[in-house]
Write a protein that holds these residues in place. Structure first.
Motif, PDB file in Angstrom:
ATOM      1  N   ALA A   1       0.792  -1.028   0.095  1.00 50.89           N
ATOM      2  CA  ALA A   1      -0.062   0.147  -0.044  1.00 50.89           C
ATOM      3  C   ALA A   1       0.993   1.439   0.011  1.00 50.89           C
ATOM      4  N   VAL A   2       1.806   1.186   0.743  1.00 53.28           N
ATOM      5  CA  VAL A   2       2.783   2.359   0.838  1.00 53.28           C
ATOM      6  C   VAL A   2       3.528   2.457  -0.661  1.00 53.28           C
ATOM      7  N   ARG A   3       3.961   1.375  -1.161  1.00 60.67           N
ATOM      8  CA  ARG A   3       4.647   1.564  -2.536  1.00 60.67           C
ATOM      9  C   ARG A   3       3.742   1.995  -3.485  1.00 60.67           C
TER      10      ARG A   3
ATOM     11  N   VAL B   1      10.984  -0.584   3.298  1.00 59.27           N
ATOM     12  CA  VAL B   1       9.804  -0.554   2.473  1.00 59.27           C
ATOM     13  C   VAL B   1       9.863   0.185   1.158  1.00 59.27           C
ATOM     14  N   LEU B   2      10.642   1.365   1.057  1.00 53.27           N
ATOM     15  CA  LEU B   2      11.307   1.776  -0.127  1.00 53.27           C
ATOM     16  C   LEU B   2      12.857   1.330  -0.311  1.00 53.27           C
ATOM     17  N   SER B   3      13.116   0.808  -1.274  1.00 48.96           N
ATOM     18  CA  SER B   3      14.567   0.509  -1.587  1.00 48.96           C
ATOM     19  C   SER B   3      15.376   1.516  -1.583  1.00 48.96           C
ATOM     20  N   PRO B   4      16.554   1.177  -1.083  1.00 50.75           N
ATOM     21  CA  PRO B   4      17.523   2.421  -0.801  1.00 50.75           C
ATOM     22  C   PRO B   4      18.042   3.263  -2.487  1.00 50.75           C
ATOM     23  N   ASP B   5      17.785   2.612  -3.398  1.00 53.32           N
ATOM     24  CA  ASP B   5      17.834   3.203  -4.639  1.00 53.32           C
ATOM     25  C   ASP B   5      16.635   4.118  -4.993  1.00 53.32           C
ATOM     26  N   ASN B   6      15.586   4.079  -4.490  1.00 53.26           N
ATOM     27  CA  ASN B   6      14.519   4.708  -4.775  1.00 53.26           C
ATOM     28  C   ASN B   6      14.611   6.395  -4.628  1.00 53.26           C
TER      29      ASN B   6
ATOM     30  N   ILE C   1      22.862   2.436   7.668  1.00 50.39           N
ATOM     31  CA  ILE C   1      22.448   1.166   7.271  1.00 50.39           C
ATOM     32  C   ILE C   1      21.097   1.291   6.584  1.00 50.39           C
ATOM     33  N   GLU C   2      20.898   1.038   5.321  1.00 46.84           N
ATOM     34  CA  GLU C   2      19.624   1.178   4.757  1.00 46.84           C
ATOM     35  C   GLU C   2      19.340  -0.425   4.113  1.00 46.84           C
ATOM     36  N   PRO C   3      18.297  -1.068   5.000  1.00 49.50           N
ATOM     37  CA  PRO C   3      18.001  -2.634   4.496  1.00 49.50           C
ATOM     38  C   PRO C   3      17.375  -2.482   2.898  1.00 49.50           C
ATOM     39  N   GLN C   4      17.880  -3.392   2.219  1.00 49.59           N
ATOM     40  CA  GLN C   4      17.328  -3.600   0.827  1.00 49.59           C
ATOM     41  C   GLN C   4      15.955  -4.038   0.710  1.00 49.59           C
ATOM     42  N   GLN C   5      15.386  -4.689   1.890  1.00 54.12           N
ATOM     43  CA  GLN C   5      14.099  -5.050   1.641  1.00 54.12           C
ATOM     44  C   GLN C   5      13.551  -5.037   3.213  1.00 54.12           C
TER      45      GLN C   5
ATOM     46  N   LEU D   1       1.470   8.987  -5.910  1.00 58.17           N
ATOM     47  CA  LEU D   1       1.366  10.396  -5.339  1.00 58.17           C
ATOM     48  C   LEU D   1       2.970  10.421  -4.942  1.00 58.17           C
ATOM     49  N   PRO D   2       4.110  10.804  -5.558  1.00 61.28           N
ATOM     50  CA  PRO D   2       5.304  10.648  -5.323  1.00 61.28           C
ATOM     51  C   PRO D   2       5.732  11.690  -4.396  1.00 61.28           C
ATOM     52  N   ILE D   3       5.782  11.433  -2.864  1.00 60.64           N
ATOM     53  CA  ILE D   3       6.130  12.168  -1.923  1.00 60.64           C
ATOM     54  C   ILE D   3       7.436  11.906  -1.242  1.00 60.64           C
ATOM     55  N   PRO D   4       8.400  12.780  -1.234  1.00 61.55           N
ATOM     56  CA  PRO D   4       9.600  12.228  -0.547  1.00 61.55           C
ATOM     57  C   PRO D   4       9.292  11.487   0.783  1.00 61.55           C
ATOM     58  N   THR D   5      10.180  10.637   1.049  1.00 64.74           N
ATOM     59  CA  THR D   5       9.961   9.674   2.085  1.00 64.74           C
ATOM     60  C   THR D   5      10.938   9.306   3.123  1.00 64.74           C
ATOM     61  N   ILE D   6      10.499   9.478   4.702  1.00 61.49           N
ATOM     62  CA  ILE D   6      11.858   9.034   5.593  1.00 61.49           C
ATOM     63  C   ILE D   6      11.156   7.676   6.048  1.00 61.49           C
ATOM     64  N   ALA D   7      12.248   6.775   6.197  1.00 60.40           N
ATOM     65  CA  ALA D   7      12.080   5.222   6.996  1.00 60.40           C
ATOM     66  C   ALA D   7      12.341   5.543   8.404  1.00 60.40           C
TER      67      ALA D   7
END
Length: 586
Positions: free
Chosen positions: A261-263, A282-287, A437-441, A269-275
């Motif tokens: 749902a987030v993806r 939830v969003l991949s590191p290369d997004n 550290i940004e998890p890939q998944q 609705l492309p919004i800058p996102t903070i994890a």
């Protein structure tokens, strides 16, 4: 290393609801009824430390005396029974392990501890799970009813102690009610907002043979359809008016399985996102929309912040964003218990998070909200985030002596597999993990959460191995945190858990040392000796080494990753380097 076989998916999957339903209604002790209910509701293991008050649980888990006699060793019986028994050295480790299972599998973890000090030893771990919204069920032993009030061994009324830090806590006095009550506990723990549930059972009640009043129920879907409660129209109006919106994705997005749902929301609705927390991945590191490294700039200049599945606590500035003109706040939560009453001006929507996101997205599209106006803002934050990474290249590859703690993360980042699980257990050293550290998944990050309880690491590693035996855990510890629970490395050895353990050894309580110097010009009770924590791990049956040269870190991590058991890399770091934090938590 021991000869016992590691846990496997096949072993746990064999303990099915169909097996649980095979029990008969002939009188049996309460341990059977509790284990029946736990297995029916997806329990993968029972984490515990031996105590006579809860012996019937162990008897039911292994399958009784005949099963033990048929096994080659008692250890095999523990591992191959209806419900694997995973025993540890301290009760808090048992509950931390159950919490990790609950976090990673979204099915409540299961732990049992003996009466009195067994329960009180577990309380910090239960409290951490309460603040994290982690689903678990804890059964405590209890002094017998027939001796209550006469000073029996470990006689203590646990329920008033646990009630404030659980979704529900109660005592079962009727042996025929054990099956249904334990089933209720699992269902309650799994329902939004998730959390721990505590039951204690008097010794004479648990040992008494009885027929269950009904068969244990299969758990209902904790994400069954929920009516969206909240002003969706006001949410969409705020989105339409925003020029600098920011989306914050928290742990409940993972827990509530709202990932897709987030993806979909950010795709359309492309919004800058903070994890945040277990929202990482939830969003991949290369997004390009993932701008966690631009967090400070984003939250300072935002005119609208949409927080999904995270509390508005100290980690998010208590819900106050923007500069002189405060940003509007939209808060999507999964339960009325999560409403931020200290931010009354926020627009709050209460529902299953997937349902809320879908409702907002559909309404926004029907009302013609145009995300193209956010493109310049998104690009700016993306560039800020990229610049932050470039600025950190020097310390991530630093060769300074003493070692810069960031160099450790530079080596870890290049070695993490997509499904590896990163576990943080510490203060200052682990703060660097959150930065680098940004998890890939999703579902690959565990930390103590807002309660900040140290000592979670070995228990989390044990639970991670049970929940995902094919994923490798990396346990990142400060030297202070290592002192809380390093003895339970012996449990990791005994249960054949391969884990790469890294101690960032800055010879002290870094999270306290530097703030005290700032306030008083000096620090006291903040120094620790630069001990060889790898020596402790070797003494407990694992392996390890100490590293004092930055250029030797990578090879040491490779040896640790290849080792089939716990391997601790003790890295002596510069005690004068402090993590540049932006919040004190007060």
């Amino acid at each position: 290393m021991t000869d016992s076989a590691p846990l496997s998916d096949e072993q746990t999957s064999d303990q099915t609801a169909e097996q649980a339903a095979e029990h008969v209604d002939a009188p049996r002790h309460g341990g059977h009824h509790a284990v029946d209910a736990a297995v029916t509701h997806g329990a993968r293991a029972l984490f515990t430390l031996s105590g006579a008050h809860i012996f019937p649980l162990f008897d039911a888990a292994v399958g009784g005396s005949e099963a033990v006699k048929a096994a080659s060793t008692p250890r095999e019986a523990e591992r191959q029974g209806r419900l694997p028994l995973i025993d540890v050295r301290h009760e808090q480790t048992a509950v931390f392990a159950a919490e990790a299972v609950g976090k990673l599998s979204r099915t409540p973890g299961f732990a049992a501890v003996t009466a009195g000090p067994g329960v009180t030893n577990a309380m910090s771990a239960v409290t951490g799970a309460w603040m994290n919204g982690s689903p678990l069920v804890l059964i405590g032993g209890r002094a017998p009813n027939y001796r209550w009030g006469s000073g029996a061994l470990q006689e203590l009324d646990h329920v008033p102690l646990l009630a404030p830090v659980t979704k529900k806590a109660w005592t079962i006095h009727d042996p025929t009610a054990i099956a249904d009550d334990v089933a209720q506990a699992f269902e309650l723990a799994a329902a939004a907002h998730r959390g721990p549930v505590f039951i204690d059972i008097p010794m004479d009640v648990l040992f008494t043979p009885a027929a269950a009043t009904s068969h244990p129920r299969s758990g209902s879907d904790p994400r069954e359809a929920t009516k969206v409660s909240g002003p969706i129209d006001r949410v969409v109006e705020a989105l339409a008016a925003a020029e600098h919106p920011v989306l914050i994705v928290g742990s409940d997005v993972w827990a509530g399985d709202a990932i897709e749902a987030v993806r979909q929301f950010t795709d359309r609705l492309p919004i800058p996102t903070i994890a945040n927390g277990m929202g990482r991945g939830v969003l991949s590191p290369d997004n390009p929309l993932l701008v966690t490294r631009a967090r400070s700039r984003a939250l300072k200049e935002a005119d609208l912040v949409v927080v999904v599945g995270a509390p508005l606590d100290f980690r998010l500035g208590y819900g106050r964003f923007g500069g002189e003109d405060a940003a509007a706040v939209i808060h999507l939560v999964d339960s009325a218990t999560q409403v931020a009453t200290h931010v009354p001006e926020s627009i709050t929507v209460i529902a299953d998070l997937s349902a809320s996101l879908t409702a907002v997205l559909e309404e926004a599209e029907s009302m013609g909200v145009n995300p193209r106006s956010w493109q310049s803002w998104s690009q700016t934050l993306h560039e800020v985030a990229e610049q932050a990474w470039r600025a950190d290249e020097a310390i991530l590859h630093s060769g300074q002596s003493p070692i810069h703690p960031a160099r450790i993360y530079g080596e870890i980042r290049s070695r993490l597999a997509a499904d590896d699980i990163v576990i943080g257990d510490g203060g200052d050293f682990v703060s660097f993990a959150g930065r680098f550290i940004e998890p890939q998944q999703p579902g690959c990050w565990l930390d103590p959460g807002p309660f900040g309880c140290l000592g979670t690491g070995p228990g989390y590693a044990l639970g991670a191995h049970v929940a995902r035996p094919d994923s490798h855990p990396w346990l990142l510890m400060g030297d202070g945190a290592a002192g809380f629970s390093l003895m339970d490395v012996e449990s990791l050895v005994r249960h054949n858990v391969p884990v790469t353990m890294i101690v960032g050894n800055n010879s002290g309580w870094g999270l306290e040392r530097h703030p005290m110097r700032f306030l008083y010009g000096y620090d006291v009770v903040a120094d620790l000796p630069a001990l060889g924590y790898d020596d402790v791990v070797r003494a407990l049956g694992g392996a390890g080494e100490t590293v004092t040269d930055a250029d030797h870190i990578g090879a040491a991590l490779d040896r640790a990753r290849a080792y089939q058991g716990p391997y601790l890399v003790n890295v002596l770091t510069d005690p004068e380097i402090a993590y540049p934090r932006s919040t004190t938590g007060v």
